[in-house]
Design a protein around this motif. Structure first.
Motif, mmCIF file in Angstrom:
data_model
loop_
_atom_site.group_PDB
_atom_site.id
_atom_site.type_symbol
_atom_site.label_atom_id
_atom_site.label_comp_id
_atom_site.label_asym_id
_atom_site.label_seq_id
_atom_site.Cartn_x
_atom_site.Cartn_y
_atom_site.Cartn_z
ATOM 1 N N THR A 107 -0.078 -17.184 22.375
ATOM 2 C CA THR A 107 -0.536 -16.796 23.710
ATOM 3 C C THR A 107 -0.143 -17.880 24.700
ATOM 4 O O THR A 107 -0.654 -19.003 24.621
ATOM 5 C CB THR A 107 -2.069 -16.601 23.718
ATOM 6 O OG1 THR A 107 -2.412 -15.538 22.826
ATOM 7 C CG2 THR A 107 -2.567 -16.274 25.121
ATOM 8 N N PRO A 108 0.759 -17.579 25.651
ATOM 9 C CA PRO A 108 1.212 -18.603 26.603
ATOM 10 C C PRO A 108 0.179 -18.871 27.698
ATOM 11 O O PRO A 108 -0.520 -17.971 28.162
ATOM 12 C CB PRO A 108 2.484 -17.998 27.212
ATOM 13 C CG PRO A 108 2.798 -16.783 26.395
ATOM 14 C CD PRO A 108 1.510 -16.328 25.814
ATOM 15 N N PHE A 109 0.122 -20.134 28.122
ATOM 16 C CA PHE A 109 -0.680 -20.560 29.260
ATOM 17 C C PHE A 109 0.262 -21.142 30.311
ATOM 18 O O PHE A 109 1.174 -21.900 29.987
ATOM 19 C CB PHE A 109 -1.689 -21.628 28.856
ATOM 20 C CG PHE A 109 -2.874 -21.112 28.087
ATOM 21 C CD1 PHE A 109 -4.141 -21.088 28.656
ATOM 22 C CD2 PHE A 109 -2.722 -20.651 26.786
ATOM 23 C CE1 PHE A 109 -5.239 -20.607 27.942
ATOM 24 C CE2 PHE A 109 -3.804 -20.170 26.067
ATOM 25 C CZ PHE A 109 -5.074 -20.155 26.646
ATOM 26 N N ASP A 118 -7.573 -8.202 22.736
ATOM 27 C CA ASP A 118 -6.206 -8.172 22.224
ATOM 28 C C ASP A 118 -5.424 -9.331 22.848
ATOM 29 O O ASP A 118 -4.559 -9.148 23.702
ATOM 30 C CB ASP A 118 -5.550 -6.830 22.552
ATOM 31 C CG ASP A 118 -4.195 -6.679 21.884
ATOM 32 O OD1 ASP A 118 -3.843 -7.541 21.056
ATOM 33 O OD2 ASP A 118 -3.482 -5.704 22.208
ATOM 34 N N PHE A 119 -5.731 -10.529 22.392
ATOM 35 C CA PHE A 119 -5.183 -11.723 23.030
ATOM 36 C C PHE A 119 -3.713 -11.967 22.700
ATOM 37 O O PHE A 119 -3.067 -12.767 23.360
ATOM 38 C CB PHE A 119 -6.020 -12.951 22.652
ATOM 39 C CG PHE A 119 -6.166 -13.175 21.176
ATOM 40 C CD1 PHE A 119 -5.238 -13.933 20.478
ATOM 41 C CD2 PHE A 119 -7.240 -12.630 20.482
ATOM 42 C CE1 PHE A 119 -5.379 -14.145 19.119
ATOM 43 C CE2 PHE A 119 -7.383 -12.838 19.110
ATOM 44 C CZ PHE A 119 -6.449 -13.598 18.432
ATOM 45 N N HIS A 120 -3.161 -11.274 21.712
ATOM 46 C CA HIS A 120 -1.751 -11.461 21.374
ATOM 47 C C HIS A 120 -0.837 -11.062 22.530
ATOM 48 O O HIS A 120 0.239 -11.639 22.695
ATOM 49 C CB HIS A 120 -1.388 -10.648 20.134
ATOM 50 C CG HIS A 120 -1.956 -11.192 18.868
ATOM 51 N ND1 HIS A 120 -1.477 -10.862 17.626
ATOM 52 C CD2 HIS A 120 -2.984 -12.057 18.642
ATOM 53 C CE1 HIS A 120 -2.175 -11.493 16.692
ATOM 54 N NE2 HIS A 120 -3.100 -12.210 17.283
ATOM 55 N N LYS A 121 -1.234 -10.088 23.295
ATOM 56 C CA LYS A 121 -0.408 -9.611 24.408
ATOM 57 C C LYS A 121 -0.651 -10.389 25.693
ATOM 58 O O LYS A 121 0.050 -10.188 26.683
ATOM 59 C CB LYS A 121 -0.700 -8.132 24.673
ATOM 60 C CG LYS A 121 -0.227 -7.181 23.600
ATOM 61 C CD LYS A 121 -0.483 -5.748 24.028
ATOM 62 C CE LYS A 121 0.054 -4.781 22.982
ATOM 63 N NZ LYS A 121 -0.189 -3.369 23.382
ATOM 64 N N TRP A 174 -2.915 -18.304 14.866
ATOM 65 C CA TRP A 174 -2.316 -18.009 16.177
ATOM 66 C C TRP A 174 -2.220 -19.276 17.022
ATOM 67 O O TRP A 174 -3.155 -20.073 17.080
ATOM 68 C CB TRP A 174 -3.154 -16.969 16.919
ATOM 69 C CG TRP A 174 -2.416 -16.272 18.020
ATOM 70 C CD1 TRP A 174 -2.677 -16.375 19.360
ATOM 71 C CD2 TRP A 174 -1.324 -15.356 17.899
ATOM 72 N NE1 TRP A 174 -1.815 -15.585 20.081
ATOM 73 C CE2 TRP A 174 -0.965 -14.942 19.198
ATOM 74 C CE3 TRP A 174 -0.603 -14.847 16.815
ATOM 75 C CZ2 TRP A 174 0.080 -14.053 19.454
ATOM 76 C CZ3 TRP A 174 0.433 -13.951 17.061
ATOM 77 C CH2 TRP A 174 0.756 -13.567 18.361
ATOM 78 N N ASN A 175 -1.065 -19.428 17.674
ATOM 79 C CA ASN A 175 -0.823 -20.561 18.561
ATOM 80 C C ASN A 175 -1.294 -20.275 19.985
ATOM 81 O O ASN A 175 -1.276 -19.124 20.443
ATOM 82 C CB ASN A 175 0.677 -20.855 18.629
ATOM 83 C CG ASN A 175 1.209 -21.553 17.400
ATOM 84 O OD1 ASN A 175 0.959 -22.729 17.190
ATOM 85 N ND2 ASN A 175 1.955 -20.831 16.576
ATOM 86 N N ALA A 176 -1.643 -21.322 20.710
ATOM 87 C CA ALA A 176 -1.746 -21.286 22.173
ATOM 88 C C ALA A 176 -0.559 -22.100 22.683
ATOM 89 O O ALA A 176 -0.378 -23.251 22.294
ATOM 90 C CB ALA A 176 -3.057 -21.893 22.649
ATOM 91 N N LEU A 177 0.269 -21.492 23.524
ATOM 92 C CA LEU A 177 1.532 -22.090 23.970
ATOM 93 C C LEU A 177 1.391 -22.663 25.365
ATOM 94 O O LEU A 177 0.801 -22.023 26.237
ATOM 95 C CB LEU A 177 2.633 -21.025 23.966
ATOM 96 C CG LEU A 177 2.751 -20.156 22.711
ATOM 97 C CD1 LEU A 177 3.660 -18.966 22.969
ATOM 98 C CD2 LEU A 177 3.257 -20.984 21.544
ATOM 99 N N TYR A 178 1.958 -23.842 25.587
ATOM 100 C CA TYR A 178 1.899 -24.409 26.930
ATOM 101 C C TYR A 178 2.973 -25.466 27.108
ATOM 102 O O TYR A 178 3.447 -26.071 26.150
ATOM 103 C CB TYR A 178 0.521 -25.034 27.207
ATOM 104 C CG TYR A 178 0.260 -26.317 26.449
ATOM 105 C CD1 TYR A 178 0.385 -27.563 27.068
ATOM 106 C CD2 TYR A 178 -0.098 -26.311 25.099
ATOM 107 C CE1 TYR A 178 0.147 -28.745 26.372
ATOM 108 C CE2 TYR A 178 -0.319 -27.485 24.401
ATOM 109 C CZ TYR A 178 -0.196 -28.701 25.039
ATOM 110 O OH TYR A 178 -0.409 -29.872 24.351
ATOM 111 N N LEU A 179 3.356 -25.685 28.354
ATOM 112 C CA LEU A 179 4.225 -26.797 28.737
ATOM 113 C C LEU A 179 3.456 -27.848 29.518
ATOM 114 O O LEU A 179 3.743 -29.032 29.443
ATOM 115 C CB LEU A 179 5.383 -26.298 29.611
ATOM 116 C CG LEU A 179 6.494 -25.503 28.943
ATOM 117 C CD1 LEU A 179 7.478 -25.031 30.004
ATOM 118 C CD2 LEU A 179 7.215 -26.316 27.886
#
Length: 542
Positions: free
Chosen positions: A349-351, A7-10, A311-316
């Motif tokens: 999903t944030p990194f 459940d990678f959304h969370k 689905w995105n993978a989020l990062y700064l």
């Protein structure tokens, strides 16, 4: 039997650059035992999985992305026994572990390539991409990501081999079924060992155009078009997907060349991977600072194009980018907080990259001896032919990935608590003020944002809608019952919700209460956000 998908959304991921994370044996280099030592820290931060940059056996020409043995751990980091221990203890702490999967290329010291070089009729010759050539006449004029030709001539066989990165990183020939068989076997071996998935490095480059392809335009992907998401890659990705699905593996792809409108096909329920990193938002101005409006436009487009599926993978930040607090922020803790809120609550999903959670900054380079990347050193030497040393150093370090690779600043003790020896790379001199024990405010904010994703379905799975999309620095969006406002700049940001008709037609500002903010606020129809102000509001229950 197919395993259930994660459940990678969370989830929230945490990226570790092992060489700079924590040294356990005083050799000045971070290692697997150092990561084990810090598992409680990661558990308390609240993240769900860790991504390890390469720890495989490697000559370290490109930070471990030049792999000499897919099945061995480099002595720099420990042993396979150490990795197994890390997996066991991470799982006991509720943390999954994913590793880099680097299958576009190997090291030139890999046994396959050492054999491949011996002769044209060597059984391993076709494991790589060779073509007839002369030193002055290579198969084409394609340019590598590291500059210069994608071809390196080998006089002994009068052919050249192909590489999209450094010459020490020859590309594998994915058209060869034996190569694919070896790769698929290796992937299964690691998943059977107990790792939870992969970050797929440079995966969109495994298919190439025919060698006679002529680059028609230098816009967009420019000189790299011949090996960016080329037609035919779909068959290889489908093979990988079948293995990932069988194991229920957690997967994130570094897939440059895959556009936001193509990304749903890569990441929806029928897609090849769970999520994808976009590489577009890291926009720079001429002075090397981040382009906030450019960042915002890219984020909005990717969010909207992946809203209905994918689905995105989020990062700064990551190991290839400078520190966000200096790039997009102004170096202040306030800017780091605003940036955290701006991306952690988006759809995806944030990194978090190591040190980002307490505001590690760019390194103040003063001398070329402080550079470590072979690629950066080569570029610096070229710049010396045009500029004085200090100007060349400034140009090469503006926006450099070297900033992200300095050792972790754990505390204010000697060597920032990273090592009891001599660190492999200089530690940022601001470590007494910037470390994980000092900047707890920022850590606590990240912990709060992680809990929101865990606890609130609207944040984990909900839709997203943006307002004031043309505002130069304000990022405003709804996640169903949540409303997030962030001022990503030093100037005040004026918002008039009466002009955001799609919002006011359905909502009243009086329906919302503050959940968290950089200052106490009541949501009003007209608001002026202070520099780097952030606000999280939630609609009242009826």
């Amino acid at each position: 039997m197919k395993k259930k998908k994660t459940d990678f959304h969370k989830m929230v991921g945490y990226q570790i650059y092992p060489k700079s994370f924590k040294d356990s044996n005083a050799d000045g280099i971070g290692d697997l035992q150092g990561i084990i030592e810090k598992l409680p820290y990661l558990r308390d931060l609240g993240v769900d999985f860790i991504w390890l940059n390469p720890v495989y056996k490697s000559p370290q020409v490109d930070g471990g992305y030049d792999i000499a043995d897919y099945y061995a751990i480099d002595d720099l980091f420990g042993s396979l026994t150490d990795l197994k221990q890390l997996l066991t203890l991470a799982h006991e702490n509720g943390l999954k572990v994913i590793m880099d999967l680097v299958v576009n290329h190997t090291s030139d010291q890999h046994p396959w390539f050492l054999e491949s070089k011996k002769s044209k009729d060597n059984p391993y010759r076709d494991y790589y991409l060779w073509a007839d050539a002369r030193p002055e006449h290579l198969p084409n004029d394609w340019i590598s990501f590291f500059g210069g030709s994608t071809w390196t001539y080998d006089a002994s066989t009068e052919q050249a081999y192909f590489h999209v990165f450094a010459k020490e990183q020859p590309d594998l020939n994915w058209k060869n079924p034996k190569v694919r068989e070896e790769i698929y076997k290796m992937i299964r071996w690691w998943l059977d060992l107990g790792i939870d998935g992969f970050r797929l490095d440079a995966i969109s480059h495994i298919q190439k155009m025919p060698w006679d392809y002529k680059i028609k335009s230098w816009k967009g992907d420019g000189p790299w078009v011949p090996f960016m998401n080329v037609a035919g890659i779909e068959a290889y990705m489908a093979d990988l997907k079948a293995i990932f699905d069988e194991y229920g593996a957690l997967t994130v792809g570094e897939a440059s060349g895959v556009r936001s409108k193509q990304a749903p096909d890569w990441t929806d329920d029928a897609g090849y991977i769970n999520m994808i990193f976009e590489l577009e938002h890291n926009k720079r101005k001429k002075d090397g600072s981040g382009d906030i409006y450019g960042y915002k436009k890219v984020i909005l487009r990717w969010q909207e194009d992946l809203l209905s599926r994918g689905w995105n993978a989020l990062y700064l930040e990551n190991h290839d980018q400078p520190r966000s607090i200096d790039c997009f922020g102004d170096g202040s803790l306030a800017s780091a907080k605003a940036l955290a809120v701006s991306y952690m609550l988006l759809r995806g999903t944030p990194f978090i990259y190591q040190g980002q959670e307490f505001g590690m900054t760019n390194f103040p380079f003063t001398d070329s001896s402080q550079l470590r990347s072979a690629e950066i050193k080569q570029q610096y030497e070229k710049l010396l032919t045009q500029f004085p040393p200090q100007e060349a150093l400034r140009k090469i370090t503006d926006g450099s990935r070297e900033h992200a690779r300095t050792p972790m600043q754990w505390d204010a003790s000697a060597n920032s608590g990273f090592t009891s020896g001599q660190a492999w790379m200089e530690i940022n001199p601001n470590f007494p003020e910037v470390n994980s024990e000092k900047n707890t405010e920022l850590i606590q904010l990240y912990q709060f944002l992680i809990r929101l994703r865990h606890q609130e379905a609207a944040i984990a799975d909900g839709s997203i809608r943006f307002h004031f999309s043309r505002h130069p620095q304000a990022l405003v969006y709804e996640r169903e019952e949540f409303l997030i406002l962030v001022n990503l700049g030093t100037r005040k940001a004026h918002l008039d919700f009466a002009k955001a008709r799609e919002f006011t037609d359905e909502n009243s500002v009086s329906d919302y209460v503050q959940v968290l903010g950089s200052q106490q606020r009541i949501l009003k129809e007209k608001m002026t956000l202070s520099a780097w102000e952030y606000q999280i509001f939630k609609k009242k229950k009826n």
